[in-house]
Scaffold this active site. Structure first.
Site, mmCIF file in Angstrom:
data_model
loop_
_atom_site.group_PDB
_atom_site.id
_atom_site.type_symbol
_atom_site.label_atom_id
_atom_site.label_comp_id
_atom_site.label_asym_id
_atom_site.label_seq_id
_atom_site.Cartn_x
_atom_site.Cartn_y
_atom_site.Cartn_z
ATOM 1 N N HIS A 96 0.850 -1.189 0.000
ATOM 2 C CA HIS A 96 0.000 0.000 0.000
ATOM 3 C C HIS A 96 0.886 1.239 0.000
ATOM 4 C CE1 HIS A 96 -2.899 3.005 1.411
ATOM 5 N NE2 HIS A 96 -3.837 2.192 0.977
ATOM 6 N N GLU A 144 -3.936 2.570 -7.042
ATOM 7 C CA GLU A 144 -4.264 3.693 -6.166
ATOM 8 C C GLU A 144 -3.227 4.808 -6.296
ATOM 9 O OE1 GLU A 144 -6.635 2.572 -2.282
ATOM 10 O OE2 GLU A 144 -4.570 1.925 -2.138
#
EC number: 5.3.1.1
Length: 226
Positions: A96, A144
């Site tokens: 992430h 993302e």
């Protein structure tokens, strides 16, 4: 291949999603999944994994937020794939933008997670990173752009080309790998736009965790899959 839920909620480290609040959100996800028939994934903090699995592990897909490139042993503070399995979780996020990994470490831990039978979702910031992530053959790649995370501006609308291109390059290197769209996803129209661009689902966080009514927010997101 393990099934990738079309909607995954990352609890991050929000106080609204730790301890009893994590269990409350987990129950909301389970209720929504049962009511809609749509599989929902949740990523509680590591400290809450076991309790969340006990509470709703038979009703939703429970994933860790991250795993370290470490083997069992003298690794103070690390979280290994084996620890996530032992906690009863179904899988994990990796890389992430708030928990970046070196590519060599990512390769090692991705392989280890897959070998342990964990549903493995690798996050990527753009199409180039998505291609590299897809080459590892994880179960899913979540695209993302970090500059859009938490802004309420969805990548599916702010930069639709990055979603389309990411889907294209991931499928080129790993046809069975799903592609999720993240960053700024807050409502059903955002989800609908992502799916129309070729995404298989979405990875969300604050849009649900910080919502006044998390259940309504999650139901709204799922409506975009229809």
């Amino acid at each position: 291949m393990l099934r990738v839920p079309p909607v995954i909620v990352n609890f991050k480290a929000y106080s609204e999603a730790v301890g009893e609040n994590a269990l409350r959100l987990a129950r909301v996800a389970a209720e929504v999944s049962e009511e809609t028939g749509v599989e929902v994934g949740i990523c509680p903090p590591h400290v809450d994994l076991r309790d969340v699995v006990r509470e709703v592990g038979d009703e939703v897909t429970v994933l860790a937020q991250a795993v370290d490139a470490a083997e069992p042993g003298g690794r103070t503070g690390h979280v290994t794939p084996e620890m996530v399995v032992e906690a009863g979780a179904d899988g994990t996020l990796l890389n992430h933008s708030e928990r970046r990994m070196l590519l060599e470490d990512l390769k090692d831990v991705c392989r280890a997670c897959i070998n342990e039978g964990l549903l493995t979702i690798v996050c990527a910031s753009d199409a180039l990173a998505a291609r590299a992530a897809g080459a590892l053959s994880p179960h899913a790649v979540a695209v993302e752009p970090p500059e859009l995370i938490g802004t309420g501006t969805p990548v599916s609308k702010a930069d639709p080309e990055v979603v389309e291109r990411s889907v294209e390059v991931v499928k080129e290197v790993s046809e069975e790998t799903a592609v999720l769209c993240g960053a700024g996803i807050t409502d059903g129209s955002d989800v609908r736009a992502a799916v129309e661009l070729g995404a298989d689902g979405v990875l969300v966080a604050s849009g649900v965790v910080l919502a006044d009514d998390p259940k309504e927010a999650l139901l709204d997101l799922i409506s975009g899959l229809e």
